[in-house]
Write an enzyme that holds these catalytic residues in place. Structure first.
Site, PDB file in Angstrom:
ATOM      1  N   GLY A  49       0.842  -1.193   0.000  1.00  0.00           N
ATOM      2  CA  GLY A  49       0.000   0.000   0.000  1.00  0.00           C
ATOM      3  C   GLY A  49       0.873   1.236   0.000  1.00  0.00           C
ATOM      4  O   GLY A  49       2.013   1.197   0.489  1.00  0.00           O
ATOM      5  N   GLN A  54       3.441   9.899   0.761  1.00  0.00           N
ATOM      6  CA  GLN A  54       4.716   9.184   0.902  1.00  0.00           C
ATOM      7  C   GLN A  54       5.667   9.477  -0.258  1.00  0.00           C
ATOM      8  O   GLN A  54       6.870   9.212  -0.158  1.00  0.00           O
ATOM      9  CB  GLN A  54       4.478   7.673   1.040  1.00  0.00           C
ATOM     10  CG  GLN A  54       3.773   7.306   2.344  1.00  0.00           C
ATOM     11  CD  GLN A  54       3.548   5.812   2.459  1.00  0.00           C
ATOM     12  OE1 GLN A  54       2.570   5.301   1.956  1.00  0.00           O
ATOM     13  NE2 GLN A  54       4.461   5.104   3.106  1.00  0.00           N
ATOM     14  N   CYS A  97       5.881  -0.136   7.382  1.00  0.00           N
ATOM     15  CA  CYS A  97       5.566   1.036   6.562  1.00  0.00           C
ATOM     16  C   CYS A  97       6.764   1.381   5.691  1.00  0.00           C
ATOM     17  O   CYS A  97       7.901   1.383   6.174  1.00  0.00           O
ATOM     18  CB  CYS A  97       5.236   2.219   7.473  1.00  0.00           C
ATOM     19  SG  CYS A  97       4.831   3.721   6.580  1.00  0.00           S
ATOM     20  N   LEU A  98       6.515   1.678   4.418  1.00  0.00           N
ATOM     21  CA  LEU A  98       7.608   2.036   3.509  1.00  0.00           C
ATOM     22  C   LEU A  98       8.326   3.309   3.949  1.00  0.00           C
ATOM     23  O   LEU A  98       9.473   3.529   3.587  1.00  0.00           O
ATOM     24  CB  LEU A  98       7.076   2.211   2.078  1.00  0.00           C
ATOM     25  CG  LEU A  98       6.557   0.923   1.421  1.00  0.00           C
ATOM     26  CD1 LEU A  98       5.896   1.233   0.087  1.00  0.00           C
ATOM     27  CD2 LEU A  98       7.686  -0.084   1.235  1.00  0.00           C
ATOM     28  N   HIS A 139      -4.324   1.972   7.758  1.00  0.00           N
ATOM     29  CA  HIS A 139      -2.924   2.427   7.830  1.00  0.00           C
ATOM     30  C   HIS A 139      -2.693   3.552   6.811  1.00  0.00           C
ATOM     31  O   HIS A 139      -2.134   4.605   7.144  1.00  0.00           O
ATOM     32  CB  HIS A 139      -2.010   1.222   7.551  1.00  0.00           C
ATOM     33  CG  HIS A 139      -0.549   1.558   7.446  1.00  0.00           C
ATOM     34  ND1 HIS A 139       0.372   1.137   8.379  1.00  0.00           N
ATOM     35  CD2 HIS A 139       0.158   2.260   6.513  1.00  0.00           C
ATOM     36  CE1 HIS A 139       1.580   1.584   8.023  1.00  0.00           C
ATOM     37  NE2 HIS A 139       1.476   2.267   6.901  1.00  0.00           N
ATOM     38  N   GLU A 140      -3.159   3.339   5.576  1.00  0.00           N
ATOM     39  CA  GLU A 140      -2.935   4.343   4.517  1.00  0.00           C
ATOM     40  C   GLU A 140      -3.731   5.614   4.781  1.00  0.00           C
ATOM     41  O   GLU A 140      -3.257   6.725   4.534  1.00  0.00           O
ATOM     42  CB  GLU A 140      -3.295   3.778   3.140  1.00  0.00           C
ATOM     43  CG  GLU A 140      -2.537   2.532   2.709  1.00  0.00           C
ATOM     44  CD  GLU A 140      -1.034   2.648   2.825  1.00  0.00           C
ATOM     45  OE1 GLU A 140      -0.487   3.766   2.715  1.00  0.00           O
ATOM     46  OE2 GLU A 140      -0.387   1.612   3.047  1.00  0.00           O
ATOM     47  N   HIS A 143      -2.009   7.952   6.948  1.00  0.00           N
ATOM     48  CA  HIS A 143      -1.007   8.776   6.248  1.00  0.00           C
ATOM     49  C   HIS A 143      -1.627  10.082   5.752  1.00  0.00           C
ATOM     50  O   HIS A 143      -0.977  11.126   5.759  1.00  0.00           O
ATOM     51  CB  HIS A 143      -0.440   8.030   5.038  1.00  0.00           C
ATOM     52  CG  HIS A 143       0.673   7.077   5.361  1.00  0.00           C
ATOM     53  ND1 HIS A 143       1.865   7.482   5.911  1.00  0.00           N
ATOM     54  CD2 HIS A 143       0.787   5.729   5.187  1.00  0.00           C
ATOM     55  CE1 HIS A 143       2.662   6.425   6.054  1.00  0.00           C
ATOM     56  NE2 HIS A 143       2.029   5.355   5.631  1.00  0.00           N
TER      57      HIS A 143
HETATM   58 ZN    ZN Z   1       2.788   3.421   5.687  1.00  0.00          ZN
END
Ligand code: ZN
Length: 175
Positions: A49, A54, A97-98, A139-140, A143
């Protein structure tokens, strides 16, 4: 043919990640080009995701692909997602998380959420998400509010996570 670009993913403690993203007025070719780049960037990372912020774009746009290993890819696109309803039952899941590479920790979230969003073509969709889908979309969507999963952890764990990222340790699958 679509020209897709892999964009750099911002990591903590970059302050852009704390920004609150804005709604998209209309799903246009420009929005779709952004979603194409985001998907390419997410696949390359690799992750399941990715929120637009991001890659430094403060818009309410998310891409996701929850297909496992040998399953056919299943890209999902969310513009202006909203949670209309959730359930009281919480479920723990070990999230990554990226933007916080190589840090994983257990977070509890409602196990099912009812979503409304616009898809790749700007069509409105309302549906329930559960399992990994529910985890990932929540989660997204955090962000989009400038919230990272490590914000739910204790201050000690959070500081340790940011330090680990700054030291440049290696990446595993994340969202
Ligand atoms: Zn994330």
């Amino acid at each position: 043919m679509k020209a897709m670009t892999i964009r750099p993913i911002l990591t903590v403690p970059n302050p852009i990640l704390k920004q609150v993203s804005k709604p998209v007025e209309k799903v246009t070719d420009e929005t779709r080009a952004l979603m194409d780049d985001m998907l390419e960037t997410m696949y390359a990372a690799p992750g399941i995701g990715l929120a637009a912020i991001q890659i430094g774009v403060p818009l309410n746009v998310i891409v996701m692909d929850l297909a496992k290993g040998d399953e056919k890819s299943n890209p999902q696109y969310f513009v202006n997602p909203e949670i209309l309803e959730d359930v009281e039952e919480l479920k723990p899941y070990e999230e990554g998380c990226l933007s916080v590479p190589d840090v994983f920790d257990e977070i509890e979230r409602p196990e099912r959420v009812k979503l409304r969003y616009l898809d790749y073509n700007g069509k409105e969709v309302t549906e329930w998400a559960e399992g990994l889908y529910a985890v990932c979309i929540q989660h997204e969507m955090d962000h989009l509010k400038g919230v990272l999963f490590i914000d739910y952890l204790s201050r000690l764990k959070r500081t340790r996570a940011v330090k680990k990222v700054q030291k440049g340790e290696k990446l595993k699958v994340a969202m």
